[in-house]
Design a protein around this motif. Structure first.
Motif, PDB file in Angstrom:
ATOM      1  N   PHE A 150       6.131 -12.068  -5.838  1.00 59.20           N
ATOM      2  CA  PHE A 150       5.491 -11.302  -6.381  1.00 59.20           C
ATOM      3  C   PHE A 150       4.099 -11.816  -7.370  1.00 59.20           C
ATOM      4  CE2 PHE A 150       6.486 -11.839 -11.085  1.00 59.20           C
ATOM      5  CZ  PHE A 150       7.648 -12.514 -11.185  1.00 59.20           C
ATOM      6  N   VAL A 151       3.815 -11.740  -7.200  1.00 63.37           N
ATOM      7  CA  VAL A 151       2.023 -12.258  -8.175  1.00 63.37           C
ATOM      8  C   VAL A 151       1.735 -11.393  -9.486  1.00 63.37           C
ATOM      9  CG1 VAL A 151       1.194 -13.368  -7.252  1.00 63.37           C
ATOM     10  CG2 VAL A 151       0.978 -11.432  -6.747  1.00 63.37           C
ATOM     11  N   MET A 179      -3.495 -13.881   3.472  1.00 66.11           N
ATOM     12  CA  MET A 179      -2.887 -13.162   1.961  1.00 66.11           C
ATOM     13  C   MET A 179      -3.135 -11.658   1.360  1.00 66.11           C
ATOM     14  SD  MET A 179      -1.540 -16.949  -0.753  1.00 66.11           S
ATOM     15  CE  MET A 179      -3.520 -16.922  -0.637  1.00 66.11           C
ATOM     16  N   GLY A 180      -2.308 -11.178   1.153  1.00 63.94           N
ATOM     17  CA  GLY A 180      -2.476  -9.052   0.598  1.00 63.94           C
ATOM     18  C   GLY A 180      -1.434  -9.037   0.141  1.00 63.94           C
ATOM     19  N   THR A 181      -2.193  -8.513  -1.074  1.00 57.29           N
ATOM     20  CA  THR A 181      -0.997  -8.018  -2.169  1.00 57.29           C
ATOM     21  C   THR A 181      -1.153  -6.817  -2.299  1.00 57.29           C
ATOM     22  OG1 THR A 181      -1.866  -9.886  -3.281  1.00 57.29           O
ATOM     23  CG2 THR A 181      -0.256  -8.469  -4.510  1.00 57.29           C
ATOM     24  N   PHE A 182      -0.077  -6.041  -2.412  1.00 53.95           N
ATOM     25  CA  PHE A 182       0.062  -4.236  -2.703  1.00 53.95           C
ATOM     26  C   PHE A 182       1.365  -4.141  -4.063  1.00 53.95           C
ATOM     27  CE2 PHE A 182       3.820  -2.623  -1.093  1.00 53.95           C
ATOM     28  CZ  PHE A 182       4.042  -3.860  -0.499  1.00 53.95           C
ATOM     29  N   THR A 229      -4.016 -15.087  -6.022  1.00 54.90           N
ATOM     30  CA  THR A 229      -3.318 -13.269  -6.205  1.00 54.90           C
ATOM     31  C   THR A 229      -2.819 -12.685  -5.452  1.00 54.90           C
ATOM     32  OG1 THR A 229      -4.906 -13.245  -6.797  1.00 54.90           O
ATOM     33  CG2 THR A 229      -4.287 -13.838  -9.217  1.00 54.90           C
ATOM     34  N   ASN A 230      -4.167 -12.186  -4.793  1.00 59.81           N
ATOM     35  CA  ASN A 230      -4.694 -11.155  -3.550  1.00 59.81           C
ATOM     36  C   ASN A 230      -5.050 -11.527  -2.276  1.00 59.81           C
ATOM     37  OD1 ASN A 230      -6.905 -11.353  -4.935  1.00 59.81           O
ATOM     38  ND2 ASN A 230      -7.012  -9.342  -5.129  1.00 59.81           N
ATOM     39  N   ARG A 288       2.882 -10.352  -2.730  1.00 60.14           N
ATOM     40  CA  ARG A 288       1.839 -10.585  -1.861  1.00 60.14           C
ATOM     41  C   ARG A 288       2.788 -11.313  -0.778  1.00 60.14           C
ATOM     42  NH1 ARG A 288       0.381 -16.684  -3.493  1.00 60.14           N
ATOM     43  NH2 ARG A 288       2.058 -17.231  -2.556  1.00 60.14           N
ATOM     44  N   VAL A 289       2.244 -10.926   0.301  1.00 64.85           N
ATOM     45  CA  VAL A 289       2.774 -11.198   1.760  1.00 64.85           C
ATOM     46  C   VAL A 289       1.906 -12.179   2.218  1.00 64.85           C
ATOM     47  CG1 VAL A 289       2.785  -9.783   4.127  1.00 64.85           C
ATOM     48  CG2 VAL A 289       3.534  -8.569   1.732  1.00 64.85           C
TER      49      VAL A 289
END
Ligand SMILES: Cc1ncc(COP(=O)(O)O)c(C=O)c1O
Length: 460
Positions: free
Chosen positions: A416-417, A384-387, A226-227, A432-433
């Protein structure tokens, strides 16, 4: 000479590069981009790559040299290794050699050549050492989902047994558990995790609080899809052991991204992918079973052709012998492992984390703290990082539209997550990148530029 080198299969490198050229032509005919010219610039062998890397005098040079090993279409910016890795040229070359070996002499390949044979001894030995395991503790699988399904169904869980997972696990884990709930009456328990974790103890405490006398196993991700949160996996395995519970880890994102030592981690079962951060071929994974030769858990495979050897062989052999597998792909995974070792797993880990923290820093500069859905604490960092750049993080249509625009209008591939912050919802979404060894800071900059334009046109 490298065991899987093109020369050993009597296939010329020139022919291979031409083959890539033909594939490129097909891609172009199908509407691909004309800038695939870089395909074919990769090293002829791993020693050649090693020599090229040794000659690099700056970091920038080093990573540019690494990048040249990949066949990624220069028309795209690829930042979704979390879903699927990108094979290096040498890995594709190994795969091709394997298929040619099967085409030329099928029995010679699958029966008499240990590299491609059912038992997979040389490849299992190499991959096991890379993961910090013994050769008899690993078996190849098709992917992480396959490994998790195989092991969860092979353990002697009974009606009423509780298995604790989290709301941040990929469907690969809750799905077989829900199936076991319906088939055998086991009870999956899904606990919430804070989106922005502050400490390892906070996570361990959440698991500990969910224990009951009926708990039989803890099952969780090493790195959450997820993140990108890197879970305190050793502490959770210690907790499991302290209470006589089984630990099952979904390690889809770890091999190739971070340094691993499964013996140190102390988990009982570990399932991971060869096709994500290792950049191996699609349809590859590894199942690890601690202490497989003595099989203290009474594991009974649901798919094997070697059950009559239960008493005499490590239980992993029973998993490995389950019909003819795609052994050229497993051989290519072993080459992918050699590739990572040549570049250096520790260096790669640092690189992917540095790029991801650069991404997170820029997100905060551009959209403020509230947009970032991954912690910046180094002990939880991964590739992995999410924003979420929108004001409402629960609007699925906005994030889908954003994800699609960035991909189709700017050729930047991320995903996207969504996850539940507490049982029963609602679902929070983010983009998520994934940053891997072939990415650079300018990829992050291009993504954030495209993101700003997409947000402007959608409306925040
Ligand atoms: C945490 C996690 N587990 C499992 C999977 C499934 O991986 P595989 O395709 O190797 O089964 C994914 C895929 O994205 C994942 O993120």
């Amino acid at each position: 000479m490298h065991r899987n080198s093109m020369e050993s299969r009597n296939v010329s490198r020139r022919g291979f590069v031409k083959g890539i050229g033909a594939a490129t032509g097909a891609a172009l005919a199908a509407g691909g981009n004309s800038r695939l010219a870089m395909a074919g610039t990769f090293s002829a062998s791993l020693p050649d790559l090693q020599a090229a890397l040794n000659a690099c005098t700056t970091d920038e040079d080093f990573w540019k040299t690494v990048r040249r090993e990949f066949l990624l279409d220069p028309a795209i910016i690829y930042m979704n290794t979390g879903t699927e890795g990108a094979m290096a040229g040498l890995t594709v070359e190994s795969l091709k050699s394997g298929y040619l070996a099967f085409a030329a002499n099928p029995m010679g390949a699958c029966y008499y050549n240990p590299t491609y044979s059912y038992e997979q001894k040389p490849n299992r030995t190499k991959v096991a050492a890379f993961l910090g395991a013994d050769p008899e503790e690993v078996a190849f699988t098709m992917n992480t989902t396959h490994g998790l399904n195989l092991i969860l169904n092979a353990l002697p869980f009974q009606s009423g047994d509780e298995i604790i997972t989290t709301l941040h696990d990929h469907a690969a884990l809750p799905s077989p558990l829900d199936c076991l709930r319906d088939r055998r009456g086991i009870v999956p328990v899904r606990i919430a995790l804070p989106t922005l974790v502050q400490s390892r103890q906070e996570i361990v405490y959440r698991f500990a609080s969910a224990l009951t006398p009926r708990t039989k196993a803890l099952a969780f991700s090493h790195i959450n899809y997820t993140n990108g949160l890197r879970m305190p996996v050793r502490e959770l395995c210690d907790l499991a052991r302290a209470y006589g519970l089984i630990s099952i880890v979904d390690g889809a994102h770890t091999p190739g991204m971070i340094e691993l030592n499964l013996h140190d981690i102390g988990c009982d079962f570990y399932c991971c992918s060869g096709h994500k951060w290792l950049n191996g071929p699609a349809g590859t994974g590894v199942l690890y079973i601690r202490n497989a030769p003595s099989n203290p858990w009474s594991v009974r495979p649901v798919m094997t052709e070697l059950y009559d050897s239960l008493a005499t062989r490590p239980i992993t052999d029973l998993f490995q012998y389950s019909g003819q597998h795609n052994t050229p792909a497993y051989t290519a995974v072993a080459v992918a492992v050699d590739f990572v070792k040549t570049v250096g797993q520790a260096k790669i880990e640092q690189r992917v984390k540095d790029l991801n923290s650069y991404f997170k820093k820029k997100v905060v500069e551009q959209w403020g703290d509230a947009a970032l859905l991954s912690t910046t604490l180094p002990e939880f960092a991964s590739g992995m990082g999410t924003f979420n750049p929108f004001l409402n993080h629960y609007d699925m249509m906005k994030i889908i539209s954003f994800s699609t625009r960035v991909r189709t209008e700017y050729n930047i591939i991320t995903r996207f997550v969504g996850w539940l912050e507490k049982p029963g919802g609602p679902t929070r979404y983010g983009q998520r990148v994934s940053t891997h060894l072939f990415n650079e800071e300018k990829d992050v900059d291009s993504f954030l530029d495209a993101a700003a334009k997409a947000v402007a046109s959608i409306g925040r």
